[in-house]
Design a protein around this motif. Structure first.
Motif, PDB file in Angstrom:
ATOM      1  N   CYS A  85       0.764  -1.123   0.264  1.00 26.99           N
ATOM      2  CA  CYS A  85      -0.621  -0.075  -0.025  1.00 26.99           C
ATOM      3  C   CYS A  85       0.863   1.693   0.176  1.00 26.99           C
ATOM      4  O   CYS A  85       1.377   1.674   0.651  1.00 26.99           O
ATOM      5  CB  CYS A  85      -0.502   0.360   1.430  1.00 26.99           C
ATOM      6  N   ALA A  86       0.597   2.083  -0.390  1.00 27.09           N
ATOM      7  CA  ALA A  86       0.785   3.568  -0.488  1.00 27.09           C
ATOM      8  C   ALA A  86      -0.129   4.658   0.523  1.00 27.09           C
ATOM      9  O   ALA A  86      -1.468   4.061  -0.129  1.00 27.09           O
ATOM     10  CB  ALA A  86       1.097   4.296  -1.930  1.00 27.09           C
ATOM     11  N   ALA A  87      -0.493   5.110   0.988  1.00 33.31           N
ATOM     12  CA  ALA A  87      -0.776   6.060   1.345  1.00 33.31           C
ATOM     13  C   ALA A  87      -1.210   7.865   1.747  1.00 33.31           C
ATOM     14  O   ALA A  87       0.136   7.817   1.612  1.00 33.31           O
ATOM     15  CB  ALA A  87      -1.336   5.461   2.616  1.00 33.31           C
ATOM     16  N   ILE A  88      -1.869   8.609   1.109  1.00 32.25           N
ATOM     17  CA  ILE A  88      -1.739  10.203   1.176  1.00 32.25           C
ATOM     18  C   ILE A  88      -2.287  10.661   2.521  1.00 32.25           C
ATOM     19  O   ILE A  88      -3.575  10.269   2.456  1.00 32.25           O
ATOM     20  CB  ILE A  88      -2.091  10.169   0.080  1.00 32.25           C
ATOM     21  N   GLU A  89      -1.680  11.367   3.072  1.00 29.55           N
ATOM     22  CA  GLU A  89      -2.113  12.435   4.196  1.00 29.55           C
ATOM     23  C   GLU A  89      -0.911  13.708   4.419  1.00 29.55           C
ATOM     24  O   GLU A  89      -0.713  14.331   3.625  1.00 29.55           O
ATOM     25  CB  GLU A  89      -1.699  11.252   5.552  1.00 29.55           C
ATOM     26  N   ASP A  90      -2.185  14.118   4.718  1.00 29.24           N
ATOM     27  CA  ASP A  90      -1.112  15.960   5.068  1.00 29.24           C
ATOM     28  C   ASP A  90      -1.159  16.417   6.425  1.00 29.24           C
ATOM     29  O   ASP A  90      -1.349  17.448   6.332  1.00 29.24           O
ATOM     30  CB  ASP A  90      -2.925  16.938   4.533  1.00 29.24           C
ATOM     31  N   ALA A  91      -1.465  15.381   7.872  1.00 31.30           N
ATOM     32  CA  ALA A  91      -1.484  15.539   9.166  1.00 31.30           C
ATOM     33  C   ALA A  91       0.118  14.825   9.346  1.00 31.30           C
ATOM     34  O   ALA A  91       0.207  13.840   8.420  1.00 31.30           O
ATOM     35  CB  ALA A  91      -2.691  14.887   9.917  1.00 31.30           C
ATOM     36  N   GLU A  92      -0.122  15.628  10.608  1.00 32.44           N
ATOM     37  CA  GLU A  92       2.017  15.125  11.343  1.00 32.44           C
ATOM     38  C   GLU A  92       1.134  13.509  11.406  1.00 32.44           C
ATOM     39  O   GLU A  92       1.671  12.237  11.824  1.00 32.44           O
ATOM     40  CB  GLU A  92       2.478  16.309  12.170  1.00 32.44           C
ATOM     41  N   ALA A  93      -0.193  13.578  12.125  1.00 30.39           N
ATOM     42  CA  ALA A  93      -0.105  12.290  13.038  1.00 30.39           C
ATOM     43  C   ALA A  93      -0.763  11.103  11.407  1.00 30.39           C
ATOM     44  O   ALA A  93      -0.976   9.547  11.916  1.00 30.39           O
ATOM     45  CB  ALA A  93      -1.753  12.596  13.620  1.00 30.39           C
ATOM     46  N   GLY A  94      -1.188  11.487  10.244  1.00 29.29           N
ATOM     47  CA  GLY A  94      -1.951  10.536   9.883  1.00 29.29           C
ATOM     48  C   GLY A  94      -0.705   9.962   9.272  1.00 29.29           C
ATOM     49  O   GLY A  94      -0.056   8.759   8.734  1.00 29.29           O
ATOM     50  N   ILE A  95       0.978  10.779   9.045  1.00 30.83           N
ATOM     51  CA  ILE A  95       2.117   9.852   8.035  1.00 30.83           C
ATOM     52  C   ILE A  95       2.267   8.992   8.913  1.00 30.83           C
ATOM     53  O   ILE A  95       2.394   8.149   9.404  1.00 30.83           O
ATOM     54  CB  ILE A  95       2.699  11.492   7.902  1.00 30.83           C
ATOM     55  N   ALA A  96       2.654   9.755  10.663  1.00 34.29           N
ATOM     56  CA  ALA A  96       3.356   8.448  11.449  1.00 34.29           C
ATOM     57  C   ALA A  96       2.292   7.286  11.677  1.00 34.29           C
ATOM     58  O   ALA A  96       3.221   6.439  11.602  1.00 34.29           O
ATOM     59  CB  ALA A  96       2.569   9.785  12.926  1.00 34.29           C
ATOM     60  N   ALA A  97       1.265   7.397  10.941  1.00 34.59           N
ATOM     61  CA  ALA A  97       0.007   6.090  11.229  1.00 34.59           C
ATOM     62  C   ALA A  97       0.601   5.592  10.218  1.00 34.59           C
ATOM     63  O   ALA A  97       0.856   4.458  10.401  1.00 34.59           O
ATOM     64  CB  ALA A  97      -1.421   6.579  10.940  1.00 34.59           C
ATOM     65  N   ILE A  98       0.520   6.914   8.844  1.00 39.69           N
ATOM     66  CA  ILE A  98       1.324   5.619   7.489  1.00 39.69           C
ATOM     67  C   ILE A  98       2.336   4.683   8.090  1.00 39.69           C
ATOM     68  O   ILE A  98       2.648   3.608   7.802  1.00 39.69           O
ATOM     69  CB  ILE A  98       0.834   6.285   6.647  1.00 39.69           C
ATOM     70  N   LYS A  99       3.097   5.533   8.452  1.00 40.93           N
ATOM     71  CA  LYS A  99       4.622   4.883   8.564  1.00 40.93           C
ATOM     72  C   LYS A  99       4.675   3.890   9.521  1.00 40.93           C
ATOM     73  O   LYS A  99       4.952   2.832   9.501  1.00 40.93           O
ATOM     74  CB  LYS A  99       5.713   5.552   9.208  1.00 40.93           C
ATOM     75  N   SER A 100       3.967   4.011  11.000  1.00 43.41           N
ATOM     76  CA  SER A 100       3.986   2.841  12.179  1.00 43.41           C
ATOM     77  C   SER A 100       2.819   1.845  11.065  1.00 43.41           C
ATOM     78  O   SER A 100       2.988   0.083  11.886  1.00 43.41           O
ATOM     79  CB  SER A 100       3.243   3.334  13.199  1.00 43.41           C
ATOM     80  N   ALA A 101       2.139   1.462   9.517  1.00 44.46           N
ATOM     81  CA  ALA A 101       1.888   0.490   9.743  1.00 44.46           C
ATOM     82  C   ALA A 101       2.327  -0.152   9.000  1.00 44.46           C
ATOM     83  O   ALA A 101       2.178  -1.128   7.931  1.00 44.46           O
ATOM     84  CB  ALA A 101       0.364   0.564   8.390  1.00 44.46           C
ATOM     85  N   GLY A 102       3.835   0.517   8.335  1.00 45.28           N
ATOM     86  CA  GLY A 102       4.725  -0.634   7.127  1.00 45.28           C
ATOM     87  C   GLY A 102       4.276  -0.291   5.897  1.00 45.28           C
ATOM     88  O   GLY A 102       4.563  -0.315   5.112  1.00 45.28           O
ATOM     89  N   MET A 103       4.078   1.029   5.401  1.00 53.57           N
ATOM     90  CA  MET A 103       2.866   1.573   4.730  1.00 53.57           C
ATOM     91  C   MET A 103       4.219   2.335   3.620  1.00 53.57           C
ATOM     92  O   MET A 103       4.767   3.643   4.434  1.00 53.57           O
ATOM     93  CB  MET A 103       1.729   1.820   4.490  1.00 53.57           C
TER      94      MET A 103
END
Ligand code: G6P
Ligand code: MG
Length: 228
Positions: free
Chosen positions: A165-183
């Protein structure tokens, strides 16, 4: 890359601005200072936690009863819903319509991982509900962003692994969530707030299937080299 998971507010449409305006109105009513820089820390954060953060900032964390807090959240949502009343397909952020159709052409699955309970209604008004194979219901998610849960649930609903998966975010909390999901994390915004993303674009018009795919592929190849 088998799937792309989207955040909604500030990625698909500019409703992040309306959340800001609605919370600002509540904060002003409570005489709590509220500005764009503080608002950055609320992006991607659920309704209850956002109110708690605002009250804590105003030194009013324990001033309100649960019922009063419920009333404040209801009022914020009323302000917000008034602001999004006239949302229409023309309110898609630049390049998002094109990206969605490129992903469909490439048979990439599409999901939504937004913390907003208003998300399904917004997708409908934008005329893009049918493009999403999965929309996570934030009420079923125990731990909100920056926890990875909402993104992991989106991948599970689609039947793909996080690495696909690739995931797209505009929020710092969102980027942290994507990274910790391994995406693979794609940040929309300025370098400073998006620094933890794997790929940063300053505006949505720069997004394309090709950019996401080449970035995702490079990232996976680098990880494989590191592992071997
Ligand atoms: C998203 C937005 C936040 C908003 C949250 C809850 O994460 O980025 O600004 O507070 O959703 O939205 P809701 O529409 O349920 O109040
Ligand atoms: Mg957002």
């Amino acid at each position: 890359m088998k799937a792309v998971i989207f955040d909604l507010d500030g990625v698909i449409t500019d409703t992040a601005e309306y959340h800001f305006l609605a919370w600002k109105r509540i904060a002003e009513q409570l005489h709590i200072p509220f500005d764009r820089s503080f608002n950055e820390s609320l992006k991607g954060i659920g309704r209850q936690q956002s109110l708690d953060n605002i009250l804590t900032r105003g030194g009013a964390a324990s001033t309100f009863t649960t019922a009063e807090k419920q009333a404040l959240m209801r009022q914020k949502n009323q302000y917000y819903q008034k602001l999004i009343e006239n949302l229409a397909p023309g309110d898609l952020l630049p390049g998002i319509g094109k990206l969605l159709s490129e992903l469909k052409d490439e048979h990439i699955q599409i999901a939504l991982a937004s913390s907003s309970r208003n998300a399904p209604a917004i997708l409908k008004r934008l005329g893009i509900s049918g493009d999403f194979q999965a929309v996570v219901d934030p009420e079923t998610i125990e731990k909100g962003k920056p926890a990875p849960d909402i993104f992991l649930t989106a991948a599970a609903l689609l039947g793909v692994s996080p690495a696909e998966c690739a995931a797209i975010e505009d929020a710092e909390a969102g980027i942290a969530a994507i990274k910790s999901a391994g995406m693979f994390a794609v940040g929309v915004g300025d370098e400073r707030s998006m620094h933890a993303a794997d790929l940063i674009v300053s505006r949505t018009s720069q997004l394309s299937f090709h950019l996401l795919y080449s970035g995702w592929k490079r990232c996976r190849e680098r990880q494989q080299t590191e592992r071997s």
